[in-house]
Every structure is written in C-alpha cells, then in structure tokens.
Motif scaffolding. Sequence first.
Motif, PDB file in Angstrom:
ATOM      1  N   ARG A   8     -35.824  26.684  14.511  1.00  0.00           N
ATOM      2  CA  ARG A   8     -34.601  25.951  14.820  1.00  0.00           C
ATOM      3  C   ARG A   8     -34.187  25.134  13.596  1.00  0.00           C
ATOM      4  NH1 ARG A   8     -35.901  22.210  17.942  1.00  0.00           N
ATOM      5  NH2 ARG A   8     -38.148  22.615  18.028  1.00  0.00           N
ATOM      6  N   ALA A   9     -32.931  25.260  13.223  1.00  0.00           N
ATOM      7  CA  ALA A   9     -32.456  24.653  11.982  1.00  0.00           C
ATOM      8  C   ALA A   9     -32.027  23.216  12.188  1.00  0.00           C
ATOM      9  CB  ALA A   9     -31.288  25.454  11.423  1.00  0.00           C
ATOM     10  N   ALA A  10     -32.096  22.437  11.114  1.00  0.00           N
ATOM     11  CA  ALA A  10     -31.444  21.134  11.095  1.00  0.00           C
ATOM     12  C   ALA A  10     -29.948  21.391  10.980  1.00  0.00           C
ATOM     13  CB  ALA A  10     -31.939  20.315   9.907  1.00  0.00           C
ATOM     14  N   ALA A  11     -29.183  20.865  11.935  1.00  0.00           N
ATOM     15  CA  ALA A  11     -27.753  21.186  11.977  1.00  0.00           C
ATOM     16  C   ALA A  11     -26.964  20.003  12.509  1.00  0.00           C
ATOM     17  CB  ALA A  11     -27.520  22.412  12.858  1.00  0.00           C
ATOM     18  N   ARG A  12     -25.746  19.895  12.038  1.00  0.00           N
ATOM     19  CA  ARG A  12     -24.769  18.949  12.556  1.00  0.00           C
ATOM     20  C   ARG A  12     -23.672  19.755  13.238  1.00  0.00           C
ATOM     21  NH1 ARG A  12     -24.451  15.644   6.802  1.00  0.00           N
ATOM     22  NH2 ARG A  12     -26.441  14.494   7.014  1.00  0.00           N
ATOM     23  N   LEU A  13     -23.735  19.775  14.554  1.00  0.00           N
ATOM     24  CA  LEU A  13     -22.848  20.626  15.335  1.00  0.00           C
ATOM     25  C   LEU A  13     -21.945  19.730  16.179  1.00  0.00           C
ATOM     26  CD1 LEU A  13     -25.558  23.237  16.402  1.00  0.00           C
ATOM     27  CD2 LEU A  13     -24.003  23.342  14.451  1.00  0.00           C
ATOM     28  N   ILE A  14     -20.774  19.458  15.661  1.00  0.00           N
ATOM     29  CA  ILE A  14     -19.803  18.586  16.307  1.00  0.00           C
ATOM     30  C   ILE A  14     -18.603  19.419  16.709  1.00  0.00           C
ATOM     31  CG2 ILE A  14     -18.358  16.541  16.038  1.00  0.00           C
ATOM     32  CD1 ILE A  14     -20.284  15.628  13.832  1.00  0.00           C
ATOM     33  N   PRO A  15     -18.222  19.424  17.990  1.00  0.00           N
ATOM     34  CA  PRO A  15     -17.071  20.217  18.405  1.00  0.00           C
ATOM     35  C   PRO A  15     -15.831  19.894  17.586  1.00  0.00           C
ATOM     36  CG  PRO A  15     -18.244  19.359  20.308  1.00  0.00           C
ATOM     37  CD  PRO A  15     -18.852  18.710  19.108  1.00  0.00           C
ATOM     38  N   ALA A  16     -15.049  20.954  17.323  1.00  0.00           N
ATOM     39  CA  ALA A  16     -13.774  20.847  16.607  1.00  0.00           C
ATOM     40  C   ALA A  16     -13.932  20.460  15.146  1.00  0.00           C
ATOM     41  CB  ALA A  16     -12.838  19.877  17.311  1.00  0.00           C
ATOM     42  N   GLN A  17     -15.155  20.450  14.645  1.00  0.00           N
ATOM     43  CA  GLN A  17     -15.392  20.201  13.229  1.00  0.00           C
ATOM     44  C   GLN A  17     -16.273  21.326  12.677  1.00  0.00           C
ATOM     45  OE1 GLN A  17     -16.834  16.338  12.148  1.00  0.00           O
ATOM     46  NE2 GLN A  17     -15.574  15.280  13.668  1.00  0.00           N
ATOM     47  N   PRO A  18     -16.164  21.600  11.368  1.00  0.00           N
ATOM     48  CA  PRO A  18     -17.058  22.613  10.798  1.00  0.00           C
ATOM     49  C   PRO A  18     -18.516  22.274  11.062  1.00  0.00           C
ATOM     50  CG  PRO A  18     -15.336  22.030   9.236  1.00  0.00           C
ATOM     51  CD  PRO A  18     -15.225  21.057  10.374  1.00  0.00           C
ATOM     52  N   SER A  19     -19.286  23.279  11.389  1.00  0.00           N
ATOM     53  CA  SER A  19     -20.727  23.084  11.544  1.00  0.00           C
ATOM     54  C   SER A  19     -21.348  22.849  10.178  1.00  0.00           C
ATOM     55  CB  SER A  19     -21.355  24.318  12.197  1.00  0.00           C
ATOM     56  OG  SER A  19     -20.751  24.600  13.437  1.00  0.00           O
ATOM     57  N   GLN A  20     -22.485  22.216  10.183  1.00  0.00           N
ATOM     58  CA  GLN A  20     -23.250  22.029   8.952  1.00  0.00           C
ATOM     59  C   GLN A  20     -24.705  22.374   9.235  1.00  0.00           C
ATOM     60  OE1 GLN A  20     -22.171  17.889   7.845  1.00  0.00           O
ATOM     61  NE2 GLN A  20     -21.349  18.795   5.976  1.00  0.00           N
ATOM     62  N   VAL A  21     -25.272  23.194   8.383  1.00  0.00           N
ATOM     63  CA  VAL A  21     -26.669  23.610   8.511  1.00  0.00           C
ATOM     64  C   VAL A  21     -27.360  23.320   7.190  1.00  0.00           C
ATOM     65  CG1 VAL A  21     -28.229  25.549   8.868  1.00  0.00           C
ATOM     66  CG2 VAL A  21     -26.130  25.384  10.215  1.00  0.00           C
ATOM     67  N   TYR A  22     -28.552  22.770   7.282  1.00  0.00           N
ATOM     68  CA  TYR A  22     -29.297  22.447   6.067  1.00  0.00           C
ATOM     69  C   TYR A  22     -30.027  23.698   5.589  1.00  0.00           C
ATOM     70  CZ  TYR A  22     -31.504  19.348   2.688  1.00  0.00           C
ATOM     71  OH  TYR A  22     -31.876  18.722   1.520  1.00  0.00           O
ATOM     72  N   LEU A  23     -29.777  24.069   4.319  1.00  0.00           N
ATOM     73  CA  LEU A  23     -30.383  25.258   3.738  1.00  0.00           C
ATOM     74  C   LEU A  23     -31.130  24.900   2.459  1.00  0.00           C
ATOM     75  CD1 LEU A  23     -27.551  27.964   4.022  1.00  0.00           C
ATOM     76  CD2 LEU A  23     -29.430  27.498   5.612  1.00  0.00           C
TER      77      LEU A  23
END
Length: 953
Positions: free
Chosen positions: A732-747
Amino acid sequence: MRNRPVLPLLLLAFVLPLSAAEPAELAWPAITRDHKPWTRWWWLGNIGDAHSFTSEMEKYAAAGLGGLEITPIYGVRGAEDRFVPFLSDRWVGNLEHVLKEGRRLDLGIDLATGTGWPFGGPWIEGEDAAHYLAHRTFTVASGGTLGEPVQLVQKPLLRFAGRTRVPIADLREPVTANANLQELAIDQVRFPRPLPLVSLMAYPGAGADRAPLDLTSRVAADGRLDWTAPADRGTWTLYALFQGQHGKMVERAAPAAEGYALDHLSSRALARYLAEFDRALTGRATKGIRAWFNDSYEVDDGEGESDFTPRFFAEFTRLRGYDLRTQLPALFDPADSRVLADYRETVSDLLLEQFTVPWREWANRHGALIRNQAHNAPANILDLYAASDIPEQEGNGHLAMKMASSVAHVTGKPLASAETATWLNEHFLSTLAELKATVDGFLLAGINHNCYHGTPFSPPDEPWPGYHFYASVELSPVNPIWRDFAAVNAYVARAQSFLQSGQPDEDLLLYYNIHDRWAVRGTGEMPHFGHGRDPLGVDSLRETATRLVDTGVGFDYISDRQIQGLEYRGKLIESGRQGYHAVLVPPTKFMPLATLAHLVALAERGATILVEQALPTSAPGHSGRLQQKEFDQLLARLTARALPTGGITRLPVGKGEFIVGPDATQLLAIRPGIPRESLTDHGLEFVRRRTDHGFLYFIANRSDRPVNGWVPLQAHGQTAALFDPATGRLGRAAARLIPAQPSQVYLQLPPGESVIVTLENRELTGPAWAYWQDAGETQPLAGTWGVRFADGGPTLPPATTVPALKSWTDFGGDELKRFSGHAAYTLRFAKPAGPAPAWRLDLGRVAESARVSLNGREIATLWQTPYAVVIPAGFLAAENTLEISVANLAANRIADLDRRGVNWKKFYNANMPARFRENTGPDGLFSAAQWAPRPSGLLGPVTLTPLRRLDPR
C-alpha cells in the motif's frame, strides 16, 4: 481518465449495502502465457528433429517465455543434408510435434505465413507475383500515324542479399528453376523482356470534347498501332501503360521456399498462395496454432514499387468513382497531385480489402488469429491494423509504436504486440538492461505483448556459438546472458499482466490526416507508413502528437474509417468499449466529406471536436473535386454561428461544438475534463489504464535523475498501491487522495526503474510499501574474495582469490581474457555494527548480471544499474557468507573465435553482417577480432548502507 455519469451510481447506493465494496487483498494477477514475453523462433534451414526441438523448448519454458513464433529462414552451409523443405511431409511432422510439446509446456505457437518475408514462394508465378505500372508517352500529329511500336522493354535488374554475384544472363527463367538459390540469395530480379501493354489512351490537344480515345485493342502483338489521328484536334498525346513484374523475391527464404513475392493487391493471388498451406496441412494434427504471422510489408524495399495488379483499373473505378484511364495527364502531371492521391488511396484500400481481410478470414476459418505487422506498407496502416486480430509494431519511436496500440484501443483488441529488440547493439553486446529498457519503451507506447527478435534454434550437437540470425540480440541458451534471462522475463510478465487487464484510458482521439500526405507528390512514389525516417508521414500530425506526449496528454490515433464507427454517449465519444473526451484534428487541408459529416453529427449530439489552426478546406483527390459543393455547404453550416474570442473560435453545432485554435495546448486549456498528467515534469513517462475498481499506471523513470518525492496523478481513488515488476514486491502506497484534486503518490524511482501504481475505489489489505532512506555511513565490504568459474568457455579457468575487485580479464593470463560464462564471488564478513532495520547492499559495477545469495538464501537477481538490493537486518548473522554469481557477455569468447579464424559464420543469405561499420572484417562480415577484452564480472565496490524507514507525510 473518465468522468462517467453519476446518476446510476447514486441509485445503486440506495440499493446495495455500503459493505458491497469489500476490502481486497493486494496480489499480482495470475500469470498466463500471453502475459509472458514471446520470442521469434528462427528455424535456419528448418533443421531439427523431435528430440532436439523438445530439448530446446524445455529450456525456453524454464526461462519464462510464453510462446514461440516459428519463422523458417535460410540455411547453414555444410548442413545441407539436414535441410527440411518447407511444407514437406517431414516439415509438417515437425510442426505437429512442436504443437504437441507446446501444449505440454504451456508454450503458445504462432507461425509465419511463409518463410522470411514478405509472403511469397516458388508457387508464386505470373500474375500472382507483385507488379508495377510503367508508362511511355508518344505524340501523333493531327491526321498522322505513330511511326514506332508501342513497346517498353524492362530494364534488367539483379540484386543479391548474399556475397555471391552472377550476371543476369547466367540465370534461368523462371528464377525458381535455378538450383543454387540459397547460395545466390536473390533479393530482386527483372529480366530484360518487353512488358505487356495494359492500356493505350489517346488525348487530343484541342477541341471542345477532350475525352480520350481507348486504343488498346488497336495495338498488334508486335506493338504496331493501327490508328490514324483524327484531324483538326491538334497534336495527340498517347499514354501507354505497361504491367511490369516487380521482381521482388522472398527475403531470407528457407530452402525450397525461394520465389517471387506475392501480389498483395489481389485476393485471387492470395487465395492461390494460401491454398498451398491448405494442401500441406489438411488432415494433419496442426490445430493449436494461435496466430499466423506477417513480418511487415517489405515488397518495396528494392528498386521501384509494387503499385499495380491486373484488376487495378476496375478496382479503381469501383473505389474512386471514375475511370483512371481518363485522367492520365493529371496522374503524371508534376503540378497536379489530386489523381495521384486517389491512386495512392486505392493502393491502400486494396491492401486492406484484397490482402489483410481475406488473409484474416482464412486464418479464422482454420481456428487461428492473425498477428500482423502492417507497418512499412503504402497504406493507412491504422485500417490494416484494425483488420488484424493482433496488431504488431516493430519499433520506430514512440509515435510509431502508438499506431498499433491505438488501433487495439479503438477497436477493443486485448493485445497490441511488438517485434522487440531487433538489432539492439552489435552482435553479442546487447545486455539484459538494454533489453528491459527497450521493453519499457514499448510498454509506455501501449504495447502489452512483446515478442523478442529472437531465438534461433540450434541443434544440441552444434559447437558453440551455434546457429544465429543476422539481425538479432542472440537470445539463445548458448549465450551467457540466458542464465538470468528468466528474471527479465518475469519482469515483463508482471508488467504485462497489469497492462493486459482493464481497459486503456486515453483522453483524446487524434485524427490521422493521411490525405494531406497522399496529396504531396514529392517524387511521385508511394509513401510508406509506420516505419523509416518519417513513420507518421505527416508533419502536422507528428508535431501535434509530440506536443501531446511531452505535455502528458494521452491519445489514440484514429483513421477516417474508424471515425465512422464513433458514437456519442454519456458525455463521451465512444468506440467500442472505449470513451474519449474529444477528437483533435491537427492542421489539415484535405478531409473526406464522410469524415467531416460524421464529426459534425457527433458534435450535434454533444461532442467536442478540437481543430488546430483552421478547418479543412477540401475533400481529397480528384473524386473530392466532385464533392466540393457539399463540402463547402457543410463548412458554411459550421461557421454560420462562429464565436471568435481571444484567438479561439467556437463553432456551436447542435448540443456540441467545434473549437478552432492555434495549437493543441491552447485548445486543451479551454476544454474542461482533459487535464494533463504533470508527472512528465518530473522526468517520468507513463501509460494509464482503467480497471473495474479504478485506475492503474505503468510509470518509468527513463531520465538520468532519481525521483524521490510526491508525484501527481490525475486519476482518483480511495487507496493506492505500488507493484514493482522487477522484484515482485508490492504494498500500500503513501498517498494523498483528496476528492476533486490531483492524487499524489510518493515514489522512489532510480533512473531506469519502473513501477505500477494502482488507484482503487475500495480498501486494500496487505503490507505497506516500504520506503527507505540512508541512516548512516556507507560501509565497504573489504577482504579477500574467492572466485570460482562455474561454467562457460572456451575453457573453464581455475578457481582463484583476489584481494580487491576488478574485471576477471585483468586477473592475468589469456584464458580469462577470452572467457565468457559465469563466475561465483564469495566473501565472508562480519555483521556491521549499529541498529538498522535493513541494509542496502550495493554491488557497484557489474558486468553484466548477478545473482545474490546471503548465507545460502537467494536474495535477488540484478541486471541493471543500480545493482542494489535491500536486505532485512534479520537476514544478517554475526558472521556472513555473501555469494555473487556474475554472468558476462559472450563478446570475449566470440572475439577469441574471430582472432583464431574459427568458421562459425557459415550461414547462407545474410551471413552475419556487422551492426556497425567499425566491426566489419576483411571479408565484409561481422568481426570481433579487433575487440579488446570487455570488462567482466564483479567490479564493485560492494558496500552496505544502513537504512531506516521513511514515513512520507
């Protein structure tokens, strides 16, 4: 990315319990043979028997290959008594055995529809062979007669693929009557003979009625014309058209399969060609061929072009609506390309209707598919790919590779294939890292079924290095890189298991404005597409497509034919199961009336059509002139309600609109719903797909900079996960998942590495992805290394010890300078001091791949920079034994053979030419004799670095 209507989902929320979307356990898809990479299986001279085929196929299956494409090719000198004639009873018996073994080993089998390329063979004669159109003009004064025969003698031509040369006068006719065709390796032959006249048209120079006269029937067998020019019509111009035999031979033909190339514009010729396969295979146990294969259209790579067929005039009239013979002055006029454009389009249509479709229908009747390399054809290859079950590219840059994948997306085909790794580097210098990087390029272009080029069959009793094909990466069991080949194949299989799942998720349809290219006369020759220096063929299309890729906007090409199948539903333009936000028309002058009309109809129902610079101005070709009034009326309807503002013009049509603007960037900026993937700003490349539970991305870092941070993604989801296809690691990734905004995933992606990211609308259970950062100083692993040479040659060096790591070619002695194979490096070391949950073991420089074991536990197989692996602290004991088994390239052993003059280059036809000119020997063939020993083995330095977990919040 899709903005689907939400009303049905809202209704379901009242019907289904909230627990319907139950958590899912993280897991890789189950691997099938289509997920695995396949390889082209070269049968040189069709040499082989049941026992040796089985032995090799078992090695292929163990290496993680999913299937084999059998392509018979030229033979081996000195092994003539072992040749098996193509389609003979013995050859078919071998095929039956291979199909049986394929079922046992779960190896799929494809089969080339012939030998070498293109389609052709000894049973192709006369009108079934490829043809060309030649012409002469004559002038006759008013009231006069023609004083010379209407004749054209074909200019002699003889081209060879091999090194043997003979005068054309020494060849017998037909060319298949010559006994030494393997030795001659003829690529093309035209005998100096009079060409048959197919049409003679006389055009008057004056008078109100300028309709031509058909004089074909007035020409005697000796070329004399029985005709007197009518008076008072000025000087007459006579156009004589002749049918020439192109003379193209099957390239790299197998023994007993040499012959002329097929007339690809005639379904009658194709039917007679395929009948030979029916004759050979009927009643035999050959069920189980997955697909029949075509190795690209390469008829026109000789002199001239195959641009005619005996029924061409009738087919032209059917397709274009007028008799070509009435427009011959315009056809040959350097200042007029309209009729020439119609000619080119007709060739394109015939390649579709007379070759691709009936070949597919024949294969389907036999329970098989076709896998078709449509590129390099003088045709709209999008349409040829669409008529194929598995469209296949060969690799000519990202934009060209997207032609095959676009058609798979638009037409709903599950597989988009590629001939992968053709001529990567010089012979025996290609590495597994280069192979992986090449595969990544195809995956990023939407290709999800890679077929290597390739694996030659070599009998077990053949001395090293065995049999080899001239344009290959030598992916065979005798090559030292084969030992770790399975690790790369596992990587490809894992990546393709995801990229064959779900549905493609591109945003735009990019119109392929091929008519603008057909309208450019140039030299008058037919343009070929999908390959070569300019694979797209249209500058404006290439510029637009490049801008979209660089910007991070996903798209698929679409042809005029495919546009006719588009529908507008639910705020999306749909083709089959795929939905797109808009159609983008690059700067285009010529567009068929039917295409423009259908785009208008889509806009009426609510679609958005984006147009760069200006609307098209005309329908294409001479036939388009007849439709100009309707075309202008349609344009007037579009522009009647034009709303210009700030360089953008909106043209409302029904519920939708056309939007005309300077370039794609500005058009996309004002069209909501098509956000760019800004991860490209981080030096990353991607392809995106839609699944039943969300979205997935294949992301590769092909830059020279590591990525370590938050990466924006336009798709949304409830949870995110990462899958590493190189190692099988997931989490499971570290992610910033906010509706109506671009997702962000740490890579964390070093250069050359890739990852699969999934965004799912459900909870995921399983381990969290481990992010690491350095927690202390890097510590070198010093000491005396034991080195044991496990296998290889030409001889096996004795074991030794070295106090410091360096290339084994520098250990001392010529034996090690010429050795290619595997060596195991062993070091004992104490556990480093300090608490750390994990350590990064970095091997430094490796030439070329390494298997790492610690205390008897296999840790990893590494084949590319960085040669590093994370080791949990629990794997380390107080005292440890590290073993690193390294495989080098075959280069040093090959160089030794060439320096000693060993004759391993003994193949007919294209007998191992050099990939690069500097590696050409005195005999004109590839030679490694001048190569210095290439670094080999573990070069280090080998280090351990303490790590701690990174919590990216």
